[in-house]
Design an enzyme around this catalytic site. Structure first.
Site, PDB file in Angstrom:
ATOM      1  N   GLY A  60      43.678  48.733  47.348  1.00  0.00           N
ATOM      2  CA  GLY A  60      43.860  49.217  45.978  1.00  0.00           C
ATOM      3  C   GLY A  60      44.489  50.597  45.998  1.00  0.00           C
ATOM      4  O   GLY A  60      44.445  51.291  47.018  1.00  0.00           O
ATOM      5  N   CYS A  87      41.413  48.242  53.776  1.00  0.00           N
ATOM      6  CA  CYS A  87      42.030  49.449  53.222  1.00  0.00           C
ATOM      7  C   CYS A  87      41.113  50.087  52.175  1.00  0.00           C
ATOM      8  O   CYS A  87      40.058  50.607  52.517  1.00  0.00           O
ATOM      9  CB  CYS A  87      43.416  49.119  52.664  1.00  0.00           C
ATOM     10  SG  CYS A  87      44.434  50.596  52.366  1.00  0.00           S
ATOM     11  N   TYR A  88      41.460  50.034  50.875  1.00  0.00           N
ATOM     12  CA  TYR A  88      40.569  50.583  49.849  1.00  0.00           C
ATOM     13  C   TYR A  88      39.198  49.915  49.927  1.00  0.00           C
ATOM     14  O   TYR A  88      38.166  50.576  49.745  1.00  0.00           O
ATOM     15  CB  TYR A  88      41.167  50.370  48.458  1.00  0.00           C
ATOM     16  CG  TYR A  88      40.256  50.838  47.334  1.00  0.00           C
ATOM     17  CD1 TYR A  88      40.312  52.152  46.890  1.00  0.00           C
ATOM     18  CD2 TYR A  88      39.342  49.976  46.736  1.00  0.00           C
ATOM     19  CE1 TYR A  88      39.469  52.600  45.880  1.00  0.00           C
ATOM     20  CE2 TYR A  88      38.496  50.415  45.726  1.00  0.00           C
ATOM     21  CZ  TYR A  88      38.566  51.723  45.307  1.00  0.00           C
ATOM     22  OH  TYR A  88      37.725  52.163  44.301  1.00  0.00           O
ATOM     23  N   HIS A 174      46.029  46.601  57.133  1.00  0.00           N
ATOM     24  CA  HIS A 174      46.188  45.333  56.403  1.00  0.00           C
ATOM     25  C   HIS A 174      46.426  44.177  57.379  1.00  0.00           C
ATOM     26  O   HIS A 174      47.562  43.928  57.785  1.00  0.00           O
ATOM     27  CB  HIS A 174      47.349  45.427  55.415  1.00  0.00           C
ATOM     28  CG  HIS A 174      47.071  46.315  54.251  1.00  0.00           C
ATOM     29  ND1 HIS A 174      46.447  45.869  53.104  1.00  0.00           N
ATOM     30  CD2 HIS A 174      47.297  47.640  54.067  1.00  0.00           C
ATOM     31  CE1 HIS A 174      46.315  46.878  52.258  1.00  0.00           C
ATOM     32  NE2 HIS A 174      46.817  47.965  52.812  1.00  0.00           N
ATOM     33  N   GLU A 176      46.437  41.111  56.741  1.00  0.00           N
ATOM     34  CA  GLU A 176      47.050  39.960  56.075  1.00  0.00           C
ATOM     35  C   GLU A 176      48.567  39.962  56.131  1.00  0.00           C
ATOM     36  O   GLU A 176      49.205  38.929  55.883  1.00  0.00           O
ATOM     37  CB  GLU A 176      46.585  39.883  54.609  1.00  0.00           C
ATOM     38  CG  GLU A 176      47.106  40.977  53.693  1.00  0.00           C
ATOM     39  CD  GLU A 176      46.266  42.256  53.699  1.00  0.00           C
ATOM     40  OE1 GLU A 176      46.385  43.036  52.738  1.00  0.00           O
ATOM     41  OE2 GLU A 176      45.515  42.467  54.676  1.00  0.00           O
ATOM     42  N   GLY A 229      60.468  17.645  35.742  1.00  0.00           N
ATOM     43  CA  GLY A 229      61.086  17.102  36.938  1.00  0.00           C
ATOM     44  C   GLY A 229      60.973  18.032  38.119  1.00  0.00           C
ATOM     45  O   GLY A 229      61.320  17.664  39.244  1.00  0.00           O
ATOM     46  N   ASP A 232      56.062  21.389  40.297  1.00  0.00           N
ATOM     47  CA  ASP A 232      54.756  21.623  39.692  1.00  0.00           C
ATOM     48  C   ASP A 232      54.412  20.587  38.627  1.00  0.00           C
ATOM     49  O   ASP A 232      53.331  19.991  38.650  1.00  0.00           O
ATOM     50  CB  ASP A 232      54.701  23.029  39.078  1.00  0.00           C
ATOM     51  CG  ASP A 232      54.929  24.120  40.105  1.00  0.00           C
ATOM     52  OD1 ASP A 232      54.744  23.837  41.305  1.00  0.00           O
ATOM     53  OD2 ASP A 232      55.299  25.239  39.720  1.00  0.00           O
ATOM     54  N   LYS A 374      52.281  27.460  46.002  1.00  0.00           N
ATOM     55  CA  LYS A 374      53.420  26.540  45.924  1.00  0.00           C
ATOM     56  C   LYS A 374      53.454  25.566  47.102  1.00  0.00           C
ATOM     57  O   LYS A 374      53.682  24.366  46.906  1.00  0.00           O
ATOM     58  CB  LYS A 374      54.729  27.345  45.874  1.00  0.00           C
ATOM     59  CG  LYS A 374      55.956  26.522  45.535  1.00  0.00           C
ATOM     60  CD  LYS A 374      55.939  26.151  44.052  1.00  0.00           C
ATOM     61  CE  LYS A 374      57.250  25.580  43.590  1.00  0.00           C
ATOM     62  NZ  LYS A 374      57.290  25.404  42.126  1.00  0.00           N
TER      63      LYS A 374
END
Length: 518
Positions: A60, A87-88, A174, A176, A229, A232, A374
């Site tokens: 953050g 981190c934060y 981080h 990630e 189409g 999603d 996605k």
């Protein structure tokens, strides 16, 4: 989504971090379910009701000791669930539990060499010296009682700390992001080894669960879906079809701005001759759209016309159907997170074509994909046996080819860009680059130039090819397509597409450009 039937799940509590989506993705890549909740939207009672196997605090932008700094009920550290602060999140953990946070003598940003002191827990398997991604101006200057320092850098005395007895872990960097070389290993150590998750969450199980949940929720109700189409809406429609069959009606509007053969492909999958049980309504509105777009050259005006006309057509078809109980929306998890974590139960204008009307006669919105990223939506489509050409379809804007045609839109121009784009996509597939490139398409410029075709001079259009590589679509770099592939695409386009005598390749990154042309 009802997640009570998922036994292993990681709760990610967001404190305004820019990588909150990425943390959730990394956990799911370990085949463990995860959800992101904003710190202001989840109480300790709700944390307990979620029944997390583990909890991760995100980064953050604020200082943990600040007056209005994001915080959390300190009793969360007593519930016995493993917690990882990033981190934060690491600084907040230290601050609440009696440690000390100060402004760092030297701020750390970017790749940073880190020295590992203890490899017996969350840092198990890491190199003695490893490179991590730092982004902080504050640092932990004193760890809380019961914590040990497990990593440091030249400028940061506490790059990692832990209290194994209470299952509390914190890293200043981080893990990630890909820039942290062994970040995936750290998250795997936490999620699999410390939290004890089996990594057994699979899309097939998710699909079966969702079908049961939808069937129970909808009962005998009527469901309406605007089918574009795209990936999603196609996956959402298929999931609803499996759940409620003919109670679902899908409305597909062919605005004449689709890719080549796309309307036929969608009709083949979902229409009367398709294998899915649902009601399918296809509206041929090509002439209606071309008339509305006549003489219009300004991009935003095009978008507005296309969006409004879609709403009018959808309303007309909805009235014919009569009252429905549920409206299907193809919201996916990035939309939920970007809309404010839990505040997205409204119809957003970027879904389908220009947004759906908010006064169609329905009781409730159904968002069967709202907890999926996605790539997970694509995997769900494969589990539901959707054709690969639907599942792996390239991202496509709601206004369709109208914003890939510079200037006025008409049927002749649409055909030009459809034919050129089809050749481009075919050759990219043949070259095996379709899975490498994040997005690629052909656009029709409004530039006409002199050319030579045989013994004749021509004065025709230029096609622009675009291909980018991106991880988040917020920034992008032009993809370096091999020259021989570009040459092959150019030769085919100028020889097979009428009224085109020139092909150019756009190498602009984003920023300063955008991925689409308009």
């Amino acid at each position: 989504m009802n997640n009570s039937n998922i036994k292993e799940k990681i709760l990610i509590i967001d404190f305004g971090g820019q990588y909150n989506q990425l943390i959730a993705r990394r956990v799911r890549e370990l085949n463990v379910y995860s959800e992101v909740k904003g710190f202001e939207n989840i109480s300790l009672k709700e944390v307990l009701e979620f029944e997390p196997t583990g909890i991760i605090f995100t980064g953050g932008p604020q200082s943990a000791y600040g007056k209005d700094a994001p915080s959390i009920d300190e009793k969360i550290f007593e519930i016995g669930v493993p917690i990882l602060g990033i981190c934060y999140g690491a600084q907040l953990m230290a601050h609440i539990l009696g440690g000390k946070i100060d402004t760092a003598p030297t701020s750390e940003y970017g790749h940073t060499k880190t020295f590992i002191k203890d490899k017996n827990s969350i840092l198990n398997g890491l190199d003695d010296n490893t490179v991590v991604w730092m982004s902080h101006t504050d640092c932990i200057s004193k760890v809380p009682q019961g914590f040990e320092i497990t990593a440091c850098t030249e400028n940061c005395p506490v790059a990692a700390m832990e209290n194994r007895n209470k299952k509390l872990y914190a890293v200043q960097f981080h893990p990630e992001v890909n820039h942290t070389i062994q970040g995936r290993k750290i998250l795997e150590n936490f999620v699999i080894d410390i939290c004890g998750c089996s990594g057994s969450w699979q899309m097939g199980i998710y699909a079966d669960d969702q079908i049961k949940i939808l069937r129970e929720k909808i009962g005998s109700g009527k469901v309406l879906c605007a089918l574009s189409g795209g990936v999603d809406s196609s996956v959402a429609a298929t999931l609803l079809s499996k759940a409620v069959g003919k109670q679902l009606t899908c409305v597909f509007v062919d605005h004449g701005l689709l890719r080549k053969n796309e309307a036929e492909e969608v009709s083949q999958v979902f229409g009367p001759n398709g294998k899915y049980e649902l009601n399918f309504i296809m509206v041929d509105a090509k002439d209606r759209y071309y008339e509305k777009l006549k003489g219009v050259t300004e991009p935003e005006e095009k978008r507005k016309i296309i969006g409004e006309e879609f709403i009018r057509i959808f309303e007309e078809e909805a009235k014919k159907i009569g009252a429905v109980d549920y409206l299907v929306q193809g919201t996916i998890y990035p939309d939920v997170i970007e809309s404010g974590l839990g505040k997205s139960a409204v119809i957003k204008s970027h879904h389908n074509v220009g947004g759906l009307p908010d006064y169609v006669d329905f009781k409730e919105i159904v968002e069967p994909l709202r907890m999926l990223f996605k790539d997970e939506v694509r995997n769900l489509g494969r589990e539901l046996d959707l054709p690969e050409y639907i599942v792996s379809r390239q991202p496509f804007p709601g206004p369709g080819l109208a914003i890939r045609i510079i200037g006025e839109v008409n049927a002749d121009k649409v055909k030009i860009v459809q034919d050129a784009d089809a050749i481009y996509r075919e050759e990219i597939g043949k070259a095996g680059l379709d899975k490498e490139i994040s997005q690629y398409f052909a656009a029709l410029t409004n530039m006409r130039s002199v050319g030579v075709m045989g013994d004749f001079r021509t004065y025709d259009y230029a096609i622009a090819l675009r291909a980018v590589k991106t991880s988040d679509f917020m920034t992008a770099e032009a993809y370096d397509i091999p020259w021989e592939v570009l040459q092959r695409i150019m030769n085919r386009i100028v020889n097979e597409v009428d009224h085109v005598n020139r092909v150019v390749y756009d190498i602009t990154s984003k920023p300063p450009g955008t991925i689409e042309f308009e």
